[in-house]
Design a protein around this motif. Structure first.
Motif, PDB file in Angstrom:
ATOM      1  N   GLY A  89       0.472  26.735  19.478  1.00 28.88           N
ATOM      2  CA  GLY A  89      -0.692  25.995  19.008  1.00 28.88           C
ATOM      3  C   GLY A  89      -0.495  25.352  17.645  1.00 28.88           C
ATOM      4  O   GLY A  89      -1.309  24.515  17.231  1.00 28.88           O
ATOM      5  N   ASP A  90       0.574  25.713  16.937  1.00 31.26           N
ATOM      6  CA  ASP A  90       0.901  25.084  15.652  1.00 31.26           C
ATOM      7  C   ASP A  90       1.641  23.763  15.850  1.00 31.26           C
ATOM      8  O   ASP A  90       1.872  23.038  14.869  1.00 31.26           O
ATOM      9  CB  ASP A  90       1.779  26.010  14.808  1.00 31.26           C
ATOM     10  N   SER A  91       2.046  23.480  17.086  1.00 28.96           N
ATOM     11  CA  SER A  91       2.772  22.232  17.363  1.00 28.96           C
ATOM     12  C   SER A  91       1.894  21.049  16.994  1.00 28.96           C
ATOM     13  O   SER A  91       0.812  20.845  17.561  1.00 28.96           O
ATOM     14  CB  SER A  91       3.162  22.164  18.840  1.00 28.96           C
ATOM     15  N   ALA A  92       2.340  20.268  16.030  1.00 33.41           N
ATOM     16  CA  ALA A  92       1.553  19.175  15.465  1.00 33.41           C
ATOM     17  C   ALA A  92       2.450  18.415  14.491  1.00 33.41           C
ATOM     18  O   ALA A  92       3.607  18.784  14.284  1.00 33.41           O
ATOM     19  CB  ALA A  92       0.325  19.712  14.728  1.00 33.41           C
ATOM     20  N   THR A  93       1.906  17.383  13.900  1.00 34.67           N
ATOM     21  CA  THR A  93       2.611  16.682  12.827  1.00 34.67           C
ATOM     22  C   THR A  93       2.020  17.129  11.501  1.00 34.67           C
ATOM     23  O   THR A  93       0.794  17.182  11.356  1.00 34.67           O
ATOM     24  CB  THR A  93       2.485  15.159  12.977  1.00 34.67           C
ATOM     25  N   TYR A  94       2.877  17.450  10.561  1.00 35.44           N
ATOM     26  CA  TYR A  94       2.454  17.945   9.259  1.00 35.44           C
ATOM     27  C   TYR A  94       2.840  16.934   8.179  1.00 35.44           C
ATOM     28  O   TYR A  94       3.956  16.417   8.158  1.00 35.44           O
ATOM     29  CB  TYR A  94       3.098  19.298   8.965  1.00 35.44           C
ATOM     30  N   PHE A  95       1.896  16.661   7.307  1.00 38.52           N
ATOM     31  CA  PHE A  95       2.115  15.731   6.206  1.00 38.52           C
ATOM     32  C   PHE A  95       1.890  16.444   4.881  1.00 38.52           C
ATOM     33  O   PHE A  95       0.865  17.103   4.694  1.00 38.52           O
ATOM     34  CB  PHE A  95       1.138  14.551   6.273  1.00 38.52           C
ATOM     35  N   CYS A  96       2.820  16.284   3.962  1.00 37.00           N
ATOM     36  CA  CYS A  96       2.545  16.679   2.593  1.00 37.00           C
ATOM     37  C   CYS A  96       1.973  15.465   1.871  1.00 37.00           C
ATOM     38  O   CYS A  96       2.103  14.324   2.331  1.00 37.00           O
ATOM     39  CB  CYS A  96       3.793  17.183   1.898  1.00 37.00           C
ATOM     40  N   ALA A  97       1.320  15.711   0.757  1.00 37.76           N
ATOM     41  CA  ALA A  97       0.732  14.625  -0.022  1.00 37.76           C
ATOM     42  C   ALA A  97       0.648  15.055  -1.478  1.00 37.76           C
ATOM     43  O   ALA A  97       0.837  16.235  -1.808  1.00 37.76           O
ATOM     44  CB  ALA A  97      -0.653  14.252   0.512  1.00 37.76           C
TER      45      ALA A  97
END
Lengths: 109, 113
Positions: free
Chosen positions: B83-91
């Motif tokens: 369920g953690d499968s996703a796209t992650y962005f830092c900012a």
């Protein structure tokens, strides 16, 4: 409490056509933003509005105009769409953190 | 000029493993560093954020590690789940707030069952 809403969800335009993307928030936030998201490039800020009546350019403003109609609404206008503007557009508003809308997927042919 | 560089571009992890995503920034005026999670067809959602007065922040299985001298920060996902499968962005942003965020290019995380 709907948060940030965007319309439309999808849009196909021909080169040279114009359109306005609508955004509204019901969280009483002062600041609102428009981003575009392209593969491999993250989110890039197009325009932002720190408060009602003010707007400022972000990183990629060329080809776009914005209107902060009131505290709730912030619209993005493409006067003459180009294929390079094919993207997913996100609106956001912020207090201590930014809250994003669901996005508008725009294709310009 | 890319002010926030994110790596890797994609990451595949087995269920239960640790996912690590790294970001480096150039502007020393940045003082607010959030991570966003984005599922397909959805807008990004704030996951966790840190300010430079602390070196680590933990919320559940998610931890940010911050190295001010190296101008780097990273996201660690412990016990990764499908369920953690996703796209992650830092900012990153200036002024200690969420305004005018500069985003990294994103990491597509896949957690295998």
């Amino acid at each position: 409490n709907a948060g940030v809403t965007q319309t439309p969800k999808f849009q196909v335009l021909k080169t040279g056509q114009s359109m306005t993307l609508q955004c509204a928030q019901d969280m009483n936030h002062n600041s609102m933003y428009w981003y575009r998201q392209d593969p491999g490039m993250g989110l890039r800020l197009i325009y932002y509005s720190a408060s009602e009546g003010t707007t400022d350019k972000g990183e990629v403003p060329n080809g776009y105009n914005v209107s902060r109609l009131n505290k709730r609404e912030f619209s993005l206008r493409l006067e003459s769409a180009a294929p390079s503007q094919t993207s997913v557009y996100f609106c956001a508003s912020s207090d201590l953190k930014q809250h994003f809308g669901p996005g508008t997927r725009l294709t310009v042919t | 000029q890319q002010q926030v560089k994110q790596s890797p571009q994609s990451l595949i992890v087995q269920k239960g493993g640790i996912s690590i995503i790294n970001c480096a920034y150039e502007n020393t005026a940045f003082d607010y560093f959030p991570w966003y999670q984005q599922f397909p067809g959805k807008g990004p959602a704030l996951l966790i954020a840190i300010r430079p007065d602390v070196s680590e922040k933990k919320e559940g299985r998610f931890t940010i590690s911050f190295n001010k001298s190296a101008k780097q920060f990273s996201l660690h996902i412990m016990d990764s789940q499908p369920g953690d499968s996703a796209t992650y962005f830092c900012a990153a942003s200036k002024g200690g707030s969420a305004r005018q965020l500069t985003f990294g290019s994103g990491t597509q995380l896949t957690v295998l069952p």
